[in-house]
Design an enzyme around this catalytic site. Structure first.
Site, short mmCIF file in Angstrom:
data_model
loop_
_atom_site.label_atom_id
_atom_site.label_comp_id
_atom_site.label_asym_id
_atom_site.label_seq_id
_atom_site.Cartn_x
_atom_site.Cartn_y
_atom_site.Cartn_z
N CYS A 2 -0.20 -14.33 -5.25
CA CYS A 2 -1.52 -15.20 -5.61
C CYS A 2 -0.91 -16.33 -6.31
O CYS A 2 -0.02 -16.07 -7.48
CB CYS A 2 -2.78 -14.76 -6.07
N ARG A 27 4.12 -16.97 -3.20
CA ARG A 27 3.72 -16.08 -3.87
C ARG A 27 2.47 -15.43 -3.14
O ARG A 27 1.94 -14.23 -3.56
CB ARG A 27 2.97 -16.41 -5.09
N TRP A 73 -3.01 -13.49 -1.79
CA TRP A 73 -2.30 -12.29 -1.31
C TRP A 73 -3.20 -11.38 -1.70
O TRP A 73 -3.68 -10.70 -2.69
CB TRP A 73 -1.01 -11.94 -1.97
N ASN A 99 -5.73 -13.97 -10.28
CA ASN A 99 -4.60 -13.27 -9.77
C ASN A 99 -4.58 -12.14 -10.58
O ASN A 99 -4.56 -12.06 -11.85
CB ASN A 99 -3.48 -14.26 -10.11
N GLY A 100 -4.44 -10.78 -9.66
CA GLY A 100 -4.52 -9.67 -10.69
C GLY A 100 -5.43 -8.69 -10.09
O GLY A 100 -5.81 -8.93 -9.09
N GLU A 480 19.40 -1.27 1.75
CA GLU A 480 18.83 -2.87 1.42
C GLU A 480 19.08 -3.50 2.86
O GLU A 480 18.36 -4.25 3.51
CB GLU A 480 19.92 -3.52 0.65
N LYS A 484 15.76 -5.31 4.63
CA LYS A 484 15.88 -6.61 5.18
C LYS A 484 15.24 -6.58 6.50
O LYS A 484 14.41 -7.56 7.09
CB LYS A 484 17.36 -7.29 5.17
N GLU A 487 11.55 -5.93 6.88
CA GLU A 487 10.28 -6.93 6.40
C GLU A 487 10.30 -8.04 7.05
O GLU A 487 9.31 -8.71 6.72
CB GLU A 487 10.75 -7.07 4.56
N HIS A 503 21.71 15.78 7.99
CA HIS A 503 20.58 16.76 7.26
C HIS A 503 19.38 16.61 7.90
O HIS A 503 18.18 16.93 7.33
CB HIS A 503 20.54 16.68 6.01
N LYS A 602 6.02 -12.86 -2.51
CA LYS A 602 7.51 -12.85 -3.38
C LYS A 602 7.35 -12.04 -4.46
O LYS A 602 8.27 -11.38 -4.84
CB LYS A 602 7.80 -14.26 -3.55
O1 M6R Z 1 11.15 -9.96 -8.30
P1 M6R Z 1 11.53 -8.49 -8.18
O2 M6R Z 1 13.24 -8.52 -8.15
O3 M6R Z 1 11.15 -7.63 -9.27
O4 M6R Z 1 11.08 -7.89 -6.88
C1 M6R Z 1 11.19 -6.69 -6.56
C2 M6R Z 1 10.76 -6.50 -5.07
O5 M6R Z 1 9.21 -6.80 -4.94
C3 M6R Z 1 11.60 -7.38 -3.96
O6 M6R Z 1 13.04 -7.01 -4.33
C4 M6R Z 1 11.02 -7.24 -2.64
O7 M6R Z 1 11.48 -5.73 -2.12
C5 M6R Z 1 11.71 -8.04 -1.77
N1 M6R Z 1 10.64 -8.54 -0.74
C6 M6R Z 1 12.70 -7.52 -0.65
O8 M6R Z 1 13.48 -8.46 0.04
#
Ligand code: M6R
Length: 607
Positions: A2, A27, A73, A99-100, A480, A484, A487, A503, A602
């Site tokens: 947000c 955001r 959000w 926000n929160g 990772e 990627k 998401e 396993h 984000k």
């Molecule tokens: O801002 P941060 O590094 O604390 O964020 C952590 C995660 O929210 C962030 O890495 C998230 O997993 C991303 N969308 C990954 O691409």
């Protein structure tokens, strides 16, 4: 998570609010709205959807020099216009953006409904409006403080009252808020990027603070009405870094910036004289660093995967036991704080609630906690005892890319400096510096071949699932790579250690379940090849990331993308790039919005 913006000044507020929301849209981007103190009363315009849709609804001649805006959000309630912020009471005397999460909103809502307040949305935020309407006696600041005394949870908020035109009251507890001081005008936002085009003079708000803002200035008090003196910070940059610069998406731009961003993470920090790295921001003496007996790194998402890789680096170079942990778990695990343990928190945004609250819990117990952040002046960066800025530059796309490689670089420097103060020789230190200095050029050579990854993505567009495998320091890369892909493309992907495949995950393998294997020429190559053969024996397709020159892999895997040879600990910096690009091209070919993928935001400022 947000975005909040507020403006008081001589100019028309609406275009400034819309512009600010656009800059903060990463955001949150479910719905958006603005509310202004306009000549005939409060003018409220909201919409489900993106800021662009909001901009189309706002009349070009909308009057009003003081207003608030929000890009959402969703946490409580569906994505629709009713649940979009700002929220107002039925009479439209008060407007509020939040926000929160208000954790006790249900009991408050029942109480306020019994008193006759009519709720118009399903959000937790609206209870704040209801509280204001009941508590207001001609002083918005006072009513806000009284209302906040009744809520439990987190907030960054801004509100207006029709009876006090030209005034915005904001408050912070757990969600960022920053004041921008312009020339005869004032801003309030959850992210300074929202106002960077208008001012570089900012004041960071802290938890428990209430900000009362007019065009001519602001004052900060606490909930008990005590005045708080604040200092002004200067923000560098022009905001142009947060533009697409000719790329079709922020994500592609950010992937392609990695030669420079990795270079920036190292700049001025490598010493050929000592064969070590100089990290001034740690705020620790050489003696204190020498006495570190254990390292624990806390983070979330991509930053957690960077932490896993960082542990390999630190243990292998400096021989200090290191563990990576999810910040969200540590916070509630009553963490042990041992005297010789050094904690790190990693957060690109510096605002992730899980990580921030873990940091606070550790500091409360007396731990020394260092932060590794990208956003300068972010809450985690300010509250940590010291740390390392990764200097990746603004990362706007929701999927983290350049922050990941810059974080890995920062930890390589940290591991090098810890190792050199222990038992790594000058010669070995210098060799690592040479290797590190070559990384930006190697990343550029990968980017120069990115069309091959687009072709590969095209070839595998049919796949509904992917397995990602890696071993040793490349195990976090498998996690990772899978993150990627899922998401931004919404294709199911899971990552695990190559060794773990037998396993369980091997049960998934058949001709329609391809595997991406990170398989460089390292000490575990032989083991990885055995795993590759196990997949092939089950008709699984394998896409391998292998070291240039390793022709044997071409004969074993279905497809190979070669990465330049590098020292084992540096391989993740190179392997990350094709993994990012493969996910990127698949998602683009599927027509996904890669910069703003569904359901994500984000900066995750709620738990
Ligand atoms: O801002 P941060 O590094 O604390 O964020 C952590 C995660 O929210 C962030 O890495 C998230 O997993 C991303 N969308 C990954 O691409």
């Amino acid at each position: 998570m947000c975005g909040i913006i507020g403006y008081c000044g001589p100019r028309r507020a609406a275009p400034l609010l819309i512009e600010g929301l656009r800059r903060m849209e990463y955001r949150g981007y479910d719905s958006a709205g603005i509310c202004l103190g306009a000549p005939g009363g409060l003018a409220l315009i909201k919409t489900a959807g993106k800021v662009k849709a909001l901009a189309e609804k706002v009349p070009a001649d909308l009057e009003g020099n003081c207003g608030i805006g929000h890009t959402r959000w969703a946490t409580h309630g569906l994505v629709n216009e009713q649940n979009a912020h700002p929220h107002t009471d039925i009479q439209k005397r008060f407007a509020l953006v939040h926000n929160g999460i208000i954790e006790n909103y249900l009991s408050l809502k029942q109480e306020l409904q019994a008193e006759g307040f009519v709720f118009q949305s399903e959000t937790d935020s609206e209870v704040l409006v209801a509280l204001l309407t009941g508590l207001y006696r001609g002083d918005l600041e006072k009513a806000v403080k009284e209302a906040l005394g009744r809520v439990e949870g987190t907030y960054g908020l801004a509100c207006l009252c029709i009876d006090e035109p030209g005034l915005i009251v904001g408050a912070r507890n757990g969600s960022p808020l920053v004041v921008g001081i312009g020339d005869g005008e004032m801003f309030l936002a959850s992210d300074y990027n929202a106002m960077i085009a208008h001012t570089r003079q900012v004041v960071y708000c802290e938890d428990g603070e209430v900000i009362t803002l007019t065009a001519s200035g602001f004052r900060t008090t606490d909930l008990a009405n005590r005045r708080i003196e604040k200092s002004i910070d200067h923000i560098d940059g022009t905001g142009a870094e947060a533009e697409k610069a000719g790329f079709p998406t922020f994500m592609e731009k950010e992937i392609c910036e990695q030669p420079e961003s990795v270079d920036r993470a190292m700049r001025g920090r490598l010493s050929r004289e000592t064969g070590s790295a100089v990290l001034g921001g740690l705020n620790m003496s050489a003696r204190e660093l020498r006495s570190v007996g254990r390292i624990r790194i806390l983070s979330a998402g991509t930053s957690y995967y960077a932490a896993l890789a960082a542990c390999y680096m630190i243990e292998s170079l400096a021989r200090i036991p290191s563990t990576a942990e999810l910040a969200s778990e540590v916070r509630y695990a009553n963490p042990l704080v041992e005297p010789d343990t050094l904690f790190f928190v990693i957060s690109q945004s510096g605002e992730t609630a899980d990580t921030l609250f873990a940091l606070r819990e550790l500091k409360r117990k007396g731990a020394r906690v260092l932060g590794v952040c990208n956003v300068v002046g972010s809450t985690i960066a300010r509250e940590a005892d010291g740390g390392i800025y990764i200097h990746a530059g603004p990362e706007i796309a929701v999927a983290s890319t350049k922050a990941f490689t810059s974080t890995l670089t920062a930890f390589l420097l940290f591991a090098l400096s810890m190792a050199r103060s222990r038992d790594l020789s000058l010669k070995a230190g210098l060799a690592l510096i040479d290797e590190l200095s070559a990384v930006p050029g190697k990343i550029q050579s990968l980017l120069d071949r990115r069309q091959d990854l687009d072709l590969l993505a095209q070839k595998y567009l049919w796949a509904g699932n992917f397995l990602y495998l890696g071993r040793g320091i490349n195990y976090p890369l498998a996690l990772e790579g899978a993150l990627k892909l899922k998401e931004i493309s919404y294709i199911h992907a899971e990552g695990t250690s190559s060794a773990e495949m037998k396993h369980g995950p091997i049960a998934l393998i058949n001709e329609s379940f391809p595997t991406v294997m990170i398989l460089p020429q390292d000490s575990l190559r032989g083991k990885n090849i055995s795993n590759l053969k196990e997949i092939k024996a089950r008709q699984g397709k394998v896409i391998a990331l292998a070291t240039a020159g390793d022709e044997e892999i071409s004969s074993l895997a279905d497809d190979v993308f070669f990465i330049p040879p590098a020292e084992e600990l540096l391989n993740p910096l190179l392997a990350a790039v094709p993994l990012q690009l493969f996910a990127y091209y698949l998602a683009r070919r599927l027509g996904r919005n890669v910069d703003q993928p569904r359901n994500l935001a984000k900066s995750v400022t709620v738990e």
